[in-house]
Design an enzyme around this catalytic site. Structure first.
Site, PDB file in Angstrom:
ATOM      1  N   SER A 189       0.874  -1.186   0.000  1.00 23.13           N
ATOM      2  CA  SER A 189       0.000   0.000   0.000  1.00 23.13           C
ATOM      3  C   SER A 189       0.905   1.227   0.000  1.00 23.13           C
ATOM      4  O   SER A 189       2.051   1.157   0.466  1.00 23.13           O
ATOM      5  CB  SER A 189      -0.847  -0.015   1.278  1.00 23.13           C
ATOM      6  OG  SER A 189      -1.398   1.252   1.524  1.00 23.13           O
ATOM      7  N   TYR A 202      -1.654  -0.867  10.489  1.00 27.05           N
ATOM      8  CA  TYR A 202      -1.853  -1.175   9.062  1.00 27.05           C
ATOM      9  C   TYR A 202      -0.650  -0.689   8.255  1.00 27.05           C
ATOM     10  O   TYR A 202      -0.060  -1.438   7.472  1.00 27.05           O
ATOM     11  CB  TYR A 202      -3.143  -0.512   8.569  1.00 27.05           C
ATOM     12  CG  TYR A 202      -3.390  -0.725   7.089  1.00 27.05           C
ATOM     13  CD1 TYR A 202      -3.779  -1.970   6.601  1.00 27.05           C
ATOM     14  CD2 TYR A 202      -3.213   0.315   6.177  1.00 27.05           C
ATOM     15  CE1 TYR A 202      -3.993  -2.173   5.242  1.00 27.05           C
ATOM     16  CE2 TYR A 202      -3.424   0.123   4.822  1.00 27.05           C
ATOM     17  CZ  TYR A 202      -3.820  -1.124   4.360  1.00 27.05           C
ATOM     18  OH  TYR A 202      -4.018  -1.320   3.014  1.00 27.05           O
TER      19      TYR A 202
HETATM   20  N1  NAP Z   1      -8.672  -0.441  -1.400  1.00 26.36           N
HETATM   21  C1  NAP Z   1      -7.659   0.373  -1.175  1.00 26.36           C
HETATM   22  O1  NAP Z   1      -7.790   1.614  -1.186  1.00 26.36           O
HETATM   23  C2  NAP Z   1      -6.297  -0.203  -0.945  1.00 26.36           C
HETATM   24  C3  NAP Z   1      -5.206   0.689  -0.950  1.00 26.36           C
HETATM   25  C4  NAP Z   1      -3.937   0.192  -0.718  1.00 26.36           C
HETATM   26  C5  NAP Z   1      -3.738  -1.174  -0.531  1.00 26.36           C
HETATM   27  N2  NAP Z   1      -4.820  -2.004  -0.519  1.00 26.36           N
HETATM   28  C6  NAP Z   1      -4.556  -3.438  -0.301  1.00 26.36           C
HETATM   29  O2  NAP Z   1      -5.152  -4.193  -1.321  1.00 26.36           O
HETATM   30  C7  NAP Z   1      -5.538  -5.473  -0.824  1.00 26.36           C
HETATM   31  C8  NAP Z   1      -6.989  -5.746  -1.183  1.00 26.36           C
HETATM   32  O3  NAP Z   1      -7.800  -4.741  -0.617  1.00 26.36           O
HETATM   33  P1  NAP Z   1      -9.292  -4.468  -1.107  1.00 26.36           P
HETATM   34  O4  NAP Z   1      -9.524  -3.031  -0.909  1.00 26.36           O
HETATM   35  O5  NAP Z   1      -9.521  -5.083  -2.448  1.00 26.36           O
HETATM   36  O6  NAP Z   1     -10.108  -5.268   0.014  1.00 26.36           O
HETATM   37  P2  NAP Z   1     -11.626  -5.791   0.026  1.00 26.36           P
HETATM   38  O7  NAP Z   1     -12.420  -5.188  -1.064  1.00 26.36           O
HETATM   39  O8  NAP Z   1     -12.074  -5.626   1.425  1.00 26.36           O
HETATM   40  O9  NAP Z   1     -11.457  -7.354  -0.302  1.00 26.36           O
HETATM   41  C9  NAP Z   1     -10.783  -8.175   0.595  1.00 26.36           C
HETATM   42  C10 NAP Z   1     -10.794  -9.605   0.113  1.00 26.36           C
HETATM   43  O10 NAP Z   1     -10.074 -10.389   1.057  1.00 26.36           O
HETATM   44  C11 NAP Z   1     -10.919 -11.397   1.626  1.00 26.36           C
HETATM   45  N3  NAP Z   1     -10.603 -11.470   3.048  1.00 26.36           N
HETATM   46  C12 NAP Z   1     -10.708 -10.490   3.979  1.00 26.36           C
HETATM   47  N4  NAP Z   1     -10.317 -10.918   5.177  1.00 26.36           N
HETATM   48  C13 NAP Z   1      -9.938 -12.205   5.007  1.00 26.36           C
HETATM   49  C14 NAP Z   1      -9.441 -13.193   5.885  1.00 26.36           C
HETATM   50  N5  NAP Z   1      -9.276 -12.959   7.190  1.00 26.36           N
HETATM   51  N6  NAP Z   1      -9.168 -14.429   5.383  1.00 26.36           N
HETATM   52  C15 NAP Z   1      -9.374 -14.702   4.091  1.00 26.36           C
HETATM   53  N7  NAP Z   1      -9.829 -13.795   3.204  1.00 26.36           N
HETATM   54  C16 NAP Z   1     -10.119 -12.568   3.664  1.00 26.36           C
HETATM   55  C17 NAP Z   1     -12.354 -10.910   1.357  1.00 26.36           C
HETATM   56  O11 NAP Z   1     -13.248 -11.983   1.176  1.00 26.36           O
HETATM   57  P3  NAP Z   1     -14.109 -12.651   2.354  1.00 26.36           P
HETATM   58  O12 NAP Z   1     -14.665 -11.515   3.153  1.00 26.36           O
HETATM   59  O13 NAP Z   1     -15.109 -13.508   1.701  1.00 26.36           O
HETATM   60  O14 NAP Z   1     -13.126 -13.461   3.097  1.00 26.36           O
HETATM   61  C18 NAP Z   1     -12.171 -10.204   0.017  1.00 26.36           C
HETATM   62  O15 NAP Z   1     -12.159 -11.159  -1.030  1.00 26.36           O
HETATM   63  C19 NAP Z   1      -5.273  -5.430   0.675  1.00 26.36           C
HETATM   64  O16 NAP Z   1      -4.052  -6.050   0.962  1.00 26.36           O
HETATM   65  C20 NAP Z   1      -5.183  -3.949   0.985  1.00 26.36           C
HETATM   66  O17 NAP Z   1      -4.363  -3.695   2.093  1.00 26.36           O
HETATM   67  C21 NAP Z   1      -6.087  -1.553  -0.726  1.00 26.36           C
END
Ligand code: NAP
Length: 312
Positions: A189, A202
Protein backbone atom coordinates in the site's frame (compact mmCIF):
# COMPACT_ATOMS: atom_id res chain seq x y z
CA UNK A 1 28.06 45.24 0.28
CA UNK A 2 31.01 43.21 -0.96
CA UNK A 3 30.14 40.21 1.21
CA UNK A 4 26.44 40.17 0.15
CA UNK A 5 27.30 39.37 -3.49
CA UNK A 6 28.82 35.91 -2.92
CA UNK A 7 25.82 35.12 -0.66
CA UNK A 8 23.41 36.14 -3.46
CA UNK A 9 25.43 34.05 -5.92
CA UNK A 10 25.30 31.11 -3.56
CA UNK A 11 21.52 31.40 -3.12
CA UNK A 12 21.09 31.72 -6.91
CA UNK A 13 22.98 28.49 -7.51
CA UNK A 14 21.18 26.65 -4.69
CA UNK A 15 17.84 27.75 -6.20
CA UNK A 16 18.89 26.84 -9.75
CA UNK A 17 20.25 23.48 -8.56
CA UNK A 18 17.00 22.70 -6.73
CA UNK A 19 14.87 23.60 -9.77
CA UNK A 20 17.11 21.50 -12.05
CA UNK A 21 16.93 18.56 -9.61
CA UNK A 22 13.10 18.74 -9.38
CA UNK A 23 12.80 19.10 -13.18
CA UNK A 24 15.03 16.05 -13.67
CA UNK A 25 13.06 13.96 -11.16
CA UNK A 26 9.70 14.90 -12.67
CA UNK A 27 10.98 14.26 -16.24
CA UNK A 28 12.34 10.88 -15.14
CA UNK A 29 8.95 9.98 -13.55
CA UNK A 30 7.09 11.04 -16.71
CA UNK A 31 9.45 9.10 -19.00
CA UNK A 32 9.24 5.91 -16.94
CA UNK A 33 5.42 6.27 -16.78
CA UNK A 34 5.37 6.60 -20.58
CA UNK A 35 7.57 3.53 -20.95
CA UNK A 36 5.30 1.43 -18.70
CA UNK A 37 1.79 2.67 -19.49
CA UNK A 38 2.20 4.45 -22.84
CA UNK A 39 3.95 1.76 -24.85
CA UNK A 40 2.20 -1.57 -25.38
CA UNK A 41 4.11 -4.68 -24.32
CA UNK A 42 3.40 -8.35 -23.86
CA UNK A 43 1.70 -9.25 -20.53
CA UNK A 44 4.30 -10.38 -17.97
CA UNK A 45 2.07 -13.28 -16.91
CA UNK A 46 0.50 -16.29 -18.62
CA UNK A 47 0.29 -20.09 -18.55
CA UNK A 48 3.88 -20.39 -19.88
CA UNK A 49 5.01 -19.54 -16.32
CA UNK A 50 3.00 -22.48 -14.93
CA UNK A 51 -0.68 -23.04 -15.71
CA UNK A 52 -2.08 -22.05 -12.28
CA UNK A 53 -2.38 -18.67 -10.57
CA UNK A 54 -3.17 -18.40 -6.85
CA UNK A 55 -4.90 -15.28 -5.50
CA UNK A 56 -5.53 -14.64 -1.80
CA UNK A 57 -8.52 -12.48 -0.85
CA UNK A 58 -10.01 -13.09 -4.26
CA UNK A 59 -13.77 -12.67 -3.81
CA UNK A 60 -13.86 -8.88 -3.79
CA UNK A 61 -12.05 -5.69 -4.73
CA UNK A 62 -8.46 -5.77 -5.95
CA UNK A 63 -8.03 -9.55 -5.51
CA UNK A 64 -11.10 -10.35 -7.60
CA UNK A 65 -9.89 -7.99 -10.31
CA UNK A 66 -6.45 -9.69 -10.35
CA UNK A 67 -8.16 -13.09 -10.59
CA UNK A 68 -10.17 -11.91 -13.62
CA UNK A 69 -7.16 -10.35 -15.37
CA UNK A 70 -5.13 -13.55 -14.86
CA UNK A 71 -8.01 -15.68 -16.17
CA UNK A 72 -8.16 -13.36 -19.19
CA UNK A 73 -4.49 -14.28 -19.85
CA UNK A 74 -5.55 -17.95 -19.91
CA UNK A 75 -4.42 -18.96 -16.42
CA UNK A 76 -6.28 -21.50 -14.28
CA UNK A 77 -7.14 -20.11 -10.88
CA UNK A 78 -6.99 -21.08 -7.23
CA UNK A 79 -9.18 -18.60 -5.33
CA UNK A 80 -8.64 -18.24 -1.58
CA UNK A 81 -10.93 -16.30 0.80
CA UNK A 82 -13.02 -16.86 3.92
CA UNK A 83 -16.52 -17.43 2.64
CA UNK A 84 -17.23 -20.59 0.62
CA UNK A 85 -20.46 -19.07 -0.77
CA UNK A 86 -18.65 -16.04 -2.17
CA UNK A 87 -15.87 -18.27 -3.49
CA UNK A 88 -18.41 -20.48 -5.30
CA UNK A 89 -20.05 -17.45 -6.87
CA UNK A 90 -16.82 -15.78 -8.07
CA UNK A 91 -15.41 -19.09 -9.19
CA UNK A 92 -18.41 -19.91 -11.39
CA UNK A 93 -18.49 -16.34 -12.80
CA UNK A 94 -14.83 -16.66 -13.82
CA UNK A 95 -15.25 -20.18 -15.23
CA UNK A 96 -18.16 -19.08 -17.39
CA UNK A 97 -16.68 -15.80 -18.56
CA UNK A 98 -13.10 -16.88 -19.26
CA UNK A 99 -13.47 -20.66 -19.82
CA UNK A 100 -10.66 -21.56 -17.41
CA UNK A 101 -10.52 -24.16 -14.66
CA UNK A 102 -10.90 -22.87 -11.09
CA UNK A 103 -10.48 -24.26 -7.58
CA UNK A 104 -11.35 -22.69 -4.24
CA UNK A 105 -9.91 -22.85 -0.72
CA UNK A 106 -11.98 -21.39 2.14
CA UNK A 107 -9.70 -20.29 5.00
CA UNK A 108 -9.45 -17.39 7.41
CA UNK A 109 -5.99 -15.82 7.19
CA UNK A 110 -6.48 -14.43 10.70
CA UNK A 111 -5.74 -18.00 11.89
CA UNK A 112 -2.27 -19.49 11.96
CA UNK A 113 -3.21 -23.15 11.49
CA UNK A 114 -4.53 -22.98 7.91
CA UNK A 115 -1.32 -23.55 5.97
CA UNK A 116 -1.36 -27.38 6.03
CA UNK A 117 -4.82 -27.26 4.42
CA UNK A 118 -3.58 -24.81 1.76
CA UNK A 119 -0.42 -26.90 1.16
CA UNK A 120 -2.51 -30.05 0.60
CA UNK A 121 -4.88 -28.23 -1.76
CA UNK A 122 -2.00 -26.80 -3.84
CA UNK A 123 -0.01 -30.06 -4.00
CA UNK A 124 0.96 -31.04 -7.55
CA UNK A 125 -0.16 -27.78 -9.19
CA UNK A 126 2.30 -25.92 -11.42
CA UNK A 127 1.88 -22.43 -10.01
CA UNK A 128 3.18 -19.66 -12.26
CA UNK A 129 1.70 -16.66 -10.44
CA UNK A 130 0.98 -15.95 -6.77
CA UNK A 131 -0.91 -12.81 -5.81
CA UNK A 132 -0.57 -12.09 -2.09
CA UNK A 133 -3.49 -9.71 -1.98
CA UNK A 134 -5.42 -10.45 1.22
CA UNK A 135 -5.23 -7.58 3.67
CA UNK A 136 -7.26 -5.94 6.42
CA UNK A 137 -7.23 -2.56 8.13
CA UNK A 138 -9.33 -1.01 10.88
CA UNK A 139 -12.78 0.51 10.48
CA UNK A 140 -11.55 4.09 10.98
CA UNK A 141 -8.33 5.99 11.80
CA UNK A 142 -7.68 5.75 15.54
CA UNK A 143 -4.98 6.46 18.13
CA UNK A 144 -3.03 3.26 18.84
CA UNK A 145 -4.20 2.82 22.45
CA UNK A 146 -7.84 3.58 21.58
CA UNK A 147 -8.18 1.00 18.80
CA UNK A 148 -11.20 -1.12 19.77
CA UNK A 149 -10.18 -4.62 20.84
CA UNK A 150 -6.49 -3.78 20.46
CA UNK A 151 -5.10 -7.24 21.31
CA UNK A 152 -7.10 -9.04 18.67
CA UNK A 153 -6.58 -6.24 16.13
CA UNK A 154 -2.80 -6.50 16.50
CA UNK A 155 -2.95 -10.26 15.99
CA UNK A 156 -5.37 -10.08 13.08
CA UNK A 157 -3.42 -7.46 11.15
CA UNK A 158 -0.13 -9.28 11.66
CA UNK A 159 -1.58 -12.66 10.66
CA UNK A 160 -3.58 -11.47 7.64
CA UNK A 161 -1.22 -8.80 6.30
CA UNK A 162 2.21 -10.23 7.18
CA UNK A 163 2.07 -13.94 8.06
CA UNK A 164 -0.01 -14.78 4.96
CA UNK A 165 2.61 -13.22 2.66
CA UNK A 166 5.49 -15.14 4.28
CA UNK A 167 3.68 -18.49 4.47
CA UNK A 168 2.14 -18.37 0.97
CA UNK A 169 5.56 -17.48 -0.44
CA UNK A 170 7.10 -20.36 1.53
CA UNK A 171 4.53 -22.74 0.00
CA UNK A 172 4.70 -21.56 -3.61
CA UNK A 173 8.27 -20.35 -4.21
CA UNK A 174 10.02 -23.78 -4.12
CA UNK A 175 8.06 -24.99 -7.20
CA UNK A 176 8.85 -21.75 -9.03
CA UNK A 177 12.56 -22.02 -8.21
CA UNK A 178 12.57 -25.66 -9.38
CA UNK A 179 11.07 -24.61 -12.74
CA UNK A 180 13.18 -21.40 -12.85
CA UNK A 181 10.15 -19.20 -13.52
CA UNK A 182 7.36 -17.49 -11.65
CA UNK A 183 5.81 -14.19 -10.66
CA UNK A 184 4.80 -13.11 -7.15
CA UNK A 185 2.72 -9.95 -6.81
CA UNK A 186 2.53 -8.64 -3.24
CA UNK A 187 -0.14 -6.01 -2.58
CA UNK A 188 1.37 -3.56 -0.14
CA UNK A 189 0.00 0.00 0.00
CA UNK A 190 1.14 3.60 -0.39
CA UNK A 191 0.78 3.63 3.41
CA UNK A 192 3.72 1.21 3.39
CA UNK A 193 5.81 3.79 1.49
CA UNK A 194 4.85 6.77 3.65
CA UNK A 195 3.93 6.35 7.35
CA UNK A 196 0.24 6.96 8.14
CA UNK A 197 -0.40 7.99 11.76
CA UNK A 198 -3.79 6.81 13.10
CA UNK A 199 -3.51 3.78 10.81
CA UNK A 200 -0.26 2.83 12.53
CA UNK A 201 -0.48 -0.97 12.61
CA UNK A 202 -1.85 -1.17 9.06
CA UNK A 203 0.79 1.19 7.70
CA UNK A 204 3.60 -0.72 9.46
CA UNK A 205 2.37 -4.11 8.20
CA UNK A 206 2.35 -2.75 4.64
CA UNK A 207 5.96 -1.57 5.03
CA UNK A 208 6.80 -5.15 5.95
CA UNK A 209 5.18 -6.34 2.70
CA UNK A 210 7.13 -3.76 0.69
CA UNK A 211 10.52 -4.62 2.24
CA UNK A 212 9.82 -8.36 2.11
CA UNK A 213 9.02 -8.07 -1.61
CA UNK A 214 12.09 -6.00 -2.46
CA UNK A 215 14.38 -8.42 -0.60
CA UNK A 216 12.86 -11.60 -2.07
CA UNK A 217 13.03 -10.06 -5.57
CA UNK A 218 16.73 -9.38 -5.12
CA UNK A 219 17.36 -12.87 -3.70
CA UNK A 220 15.52 -14.79 -6.44
CA UNK A 221 15.57 -12.72 -9.64
CA UNK A 222 18.69 -14.55 -10.86
CA UNK A 223 16.66 -17.78 -10.50
CA UNK A 224 13.98 -16.52 -12.91
CA UNK A 225 11.51 -15.27 -10.29
CA UNK A 226 9.99 -11.79 -10.55
CA UNK A 227 8.59 -10.36 -7.30
CA UNK A 228 6.68 -7.09 -7.33
CA UNK A 229 5.69 -4.77 -4.50
CA UNK A 230 2.43 -3.05 -5.47
CA UNK A 231 1.73 0.15 -3.53
CA UNK A 232 -1.73 1.58 -4.32
CA UNK A 233 -3.18 4.78 -2.92
CA UNK A 234 -7.00 4.68 -2.52
CA UNK A 235 -8.89 2.23 -4.77
CA UNK A 236 -12.71 2.16 -4.68
CA UNK A 237 -13.39 -1.06 -2.72
CA UNK A 238 -15.18 -2.19 0.42
CA UNK A 239 -12.00 -1.85 2.47
CA UNK A 240 -11.50 1.76 1.39
CA UNK A 241 -15.21 2.41 2.08
CA UNK A 242 -15.37 4.24 -1.25
CA UNK A 243 -18.15 3.23 -3.63
CA UNK A 244 -17.75 5.67 -6.51
CA UNK A 245 -14.56 5.59 -8.54
CA UNK A 246 -12.90 8.86 -9.59
CA UNK A 247 -9.75 9.66 -11.55
CA UNK A 248 -7.51 9.43 -8.48
CA UNK A 249 -9.56 6.68 -6.73
CA UNK A 250 -9.97 4.16 -9.57
CA UNK A 251 -12.22 1.11 -9.53
CA UNK A 252 -10.36 -2.11 -8.72
CA UNK A 253 -10.74 -3.21 -12.37
CA UNK A 254 -9.19 0.00 -13.71
CA UNK A 255 -6.44 -0.16 -11.10
CA UNK A 256 -5.50 -3.79 -11.77
CA UNK A 257 -5.54 -3.36 -15.58
CA UNK A 258 -2.95 -0.58 -15.16
CA UNK A 259 -0.94 -2.50 -12.53
CA UNK A 260 -0.73 -5.61 -14.73
CA UNK A 261 1.09 -3.55 -17.38
CA UNK A 262 3.96 -3.06 -14.93
CA UNK A 263 4.54 -6.78 -14.27
CA UNK A 264 8.03 -7.76 -15.44
CA UNK A 265 9.01 -4.10 -15.87
CA UNK A 266 8.88 -2.68 -12.35
CA UNK A 267 9.64 -4.59 -9.15
CA UNK A 268 8.12 -1.73 -7.10
CA UNK A 269 5.18 0.29 -8.37
CA UNK A 270 2.20 2.41 -7.36
CA UNK A 271 0.50 0.52 -10.18
CA UNK A 272 -1.55 3.32 -11.71
CA UNK A 273 -0.29 6.52 -13.42
CA UNK A 274 -2.07 9.03 -11.13
CA UNK A 275 -0.93 7.08 -8.05
CA UNK A 276 2.66 7.15 -9.32
CA UNK A 277 2.40 10.92 -9.74
CA UNK A 278 0.97 11.21 -6.19
CA UNK A 279 3.87 9.10 -4.88
CA UNK A 280 6.43 11.27 -6.72
CA UNK A 281 4.91 14.50 -5.33
CA UNK A 282 4.65 13.21 -1.73
CA UNK A 283 8.26 12.00 -1.80
CA UNK A 284 9.33 15.62 -2.49
CA UNK A 285 7.65 16.90 0.70
CA UNK A 286 9.66 17.20 3.93
CA UNK A 287 8.58 14.30 6.16
CA UNK A 288 7.50 16.60 9.06
CA UNK A 289 5.08 18.37 6.70
CA UNK A 290 3.74 15.16 5.19
CA UNK A 291 3.23 13.59 8.66
CA UNK A 292 1.42 16.68 9.94
CA UNK A 293 -0.91 16.78 6.90
CA UNK A 294 -1.54 13.05 7.20
CA UNK A 295 -2.32 13.25 10.93
CA UNK A 296 -4.76 16.12 10.34
CA UNK A 297 -6.47 14.21 7.52
CA UNK A 298 -6.73 11.12 9.76
CA UNK A 299 -8.13 13.20 12.62
CA UNK A 300 -10.88 14.63 10.42
CA UNK A 301 -11.78 11.16 9.07
CA UNK A 302 -11.83 9.83 12.64
CA UNK A 303 -14.10 12.67 13.82
CA UNK A 304 -16.47 12.14 10.89
CA UNK A 305 -16.66 8.38 11.52
CA UNK A 306 -17.26 8.75 15.28
CA UNK A 307 -19.94 11.43 14.72
CA UNK A 308 -21.76 9.18 12.24
CA UNK A 309 -21.43 6.15 14.56
CA UNK A 310 -22.88 8.18 17.47
CA UNK A 311 -25.92 9.18 15.39
CA UNK A 312 -26.71 5.56 14.38
N1 NAP B 1 -8.67 -0.44 -1.40
C1 NAP B 1 -7.66 0.37 -1.17
O1 NAP B 1 -7.79 1.61 -1.19
C2 NAP B 1 -6.30 -0.20 -0.94
C3 NAP B 1 -5.21 0.69 -0.95
C4 NAP B 1 -3.94 0.19 -0.72
C5 NAP B 1 -3.74 -1.17 -0.53
N2 NAP B 1 -4.82 -2.00 -0.52
C6 NAP B 1 -4.56 -3.44 -0.30
O2 NAP B 1 -5.15 -4.19 -1.32
C7 NAP B 1 -5.54 -5.47 -0.82
C8 NAP B 1 -6.99 -5.75 -1.18
O3 NAP B 1 -7.80 -4.74 -0.62
P1 NAP B 1 -9.29 -4.47 -1.11
O4 NAP B 1 -9.52 -3.03 -0.91
O5 NAP B 1 -9.52 -5.08 -2.45
O6 NAP B 1 -10.11 -5.27 0.01
P2 NAP B 1 -11.63 -5.79 0.03
O7 NAP B 1 -12.42 -5.19 -1.06
O8 NAP B 1 -12.07 -5.63 1.43
O9 NAP B 1 -11.46 -7.35 -0.30
C9 NAP B 1 -10.78 -8.18 0.60
C10 NAP B 1 -10.79 -9.61 0.11
O10 NAP B 1 -10.07 -10.39 1.06
C11 NAP B 1 -10.92 -11.40 1.63
N3 NAP B 1 -10.60 -11.47 3.05
C12 NAP B 1 -10.71 -10.49 3.98
N4 NAP B 1 -10.32 -10.92 5.18
C13 NAP B 1 -9.94 -12.21 5.01
C14 NAP B 1 -9.44 -13.19 5.89
N5 NAP B 1 -9.28 -12.96 7.19
N6 NAP B 1 -9.17 -14.43 5.38
C15 NAP B 1 -9.37 -14.70 4.09
N7 NAP B 1 -9.83 -13.79 3.20
C16 NAP B 1 -10.12 -12.57 3.66
C17 NAP B 1 -12.35 -10.91 1.36
O11 NAP B 1 -13.25 -11.98 1.18
P3 NAP B 1 -14.11 -12.65 2.35
O12 NAP B 1 -14.66 -11.51 3.15
O13 NAP B 1 -15.11 -13.51 1.70
O14 NAP B 1 -13.13 -13.46 3.10
C18 NAP B 1 -12.17 -10.20 0.02
O15 NAP B 1 -12.16 -11.16 -1.03
C19 NAP B 1 -5.27 -5.43 0.67
O16 NAP B 1 -4.05 -6.05 0.96
C20 NAP B 1 -5.18 -3.95 0.98
O17 NAP B 1 -4.36 -3.70 2.09
C21 NAP B 1 -6.09 -1.55 -0.73
Amino acid sequence: MESSLPAADFLYWVGAGTVAYLALRISYSLLTALQVWGLGHEPGVGPELGEWAVVTGSTDGIGKSYAEELAKCGMKLVLISRSQDKLNQVSSEIREKFKVETRTIAVDFASEDIYDKIKTSLAGLKIGVLVNNVGVSYMYPEYFLDIPDLDSTIKKLINVNILSVCKMTQLVLPGMVERSKGVILNISSASGMFPVPLLTIYSATKTFVDFFSQCIHEEYKSKGIFVQSVLPFFVATKMAQVRKATLHIPSSDTYVKAAMKTVGLRSRTNGYPIHSLMGAVISLLPSWLYLKMCLNFGKSMRARYLKKAKKN
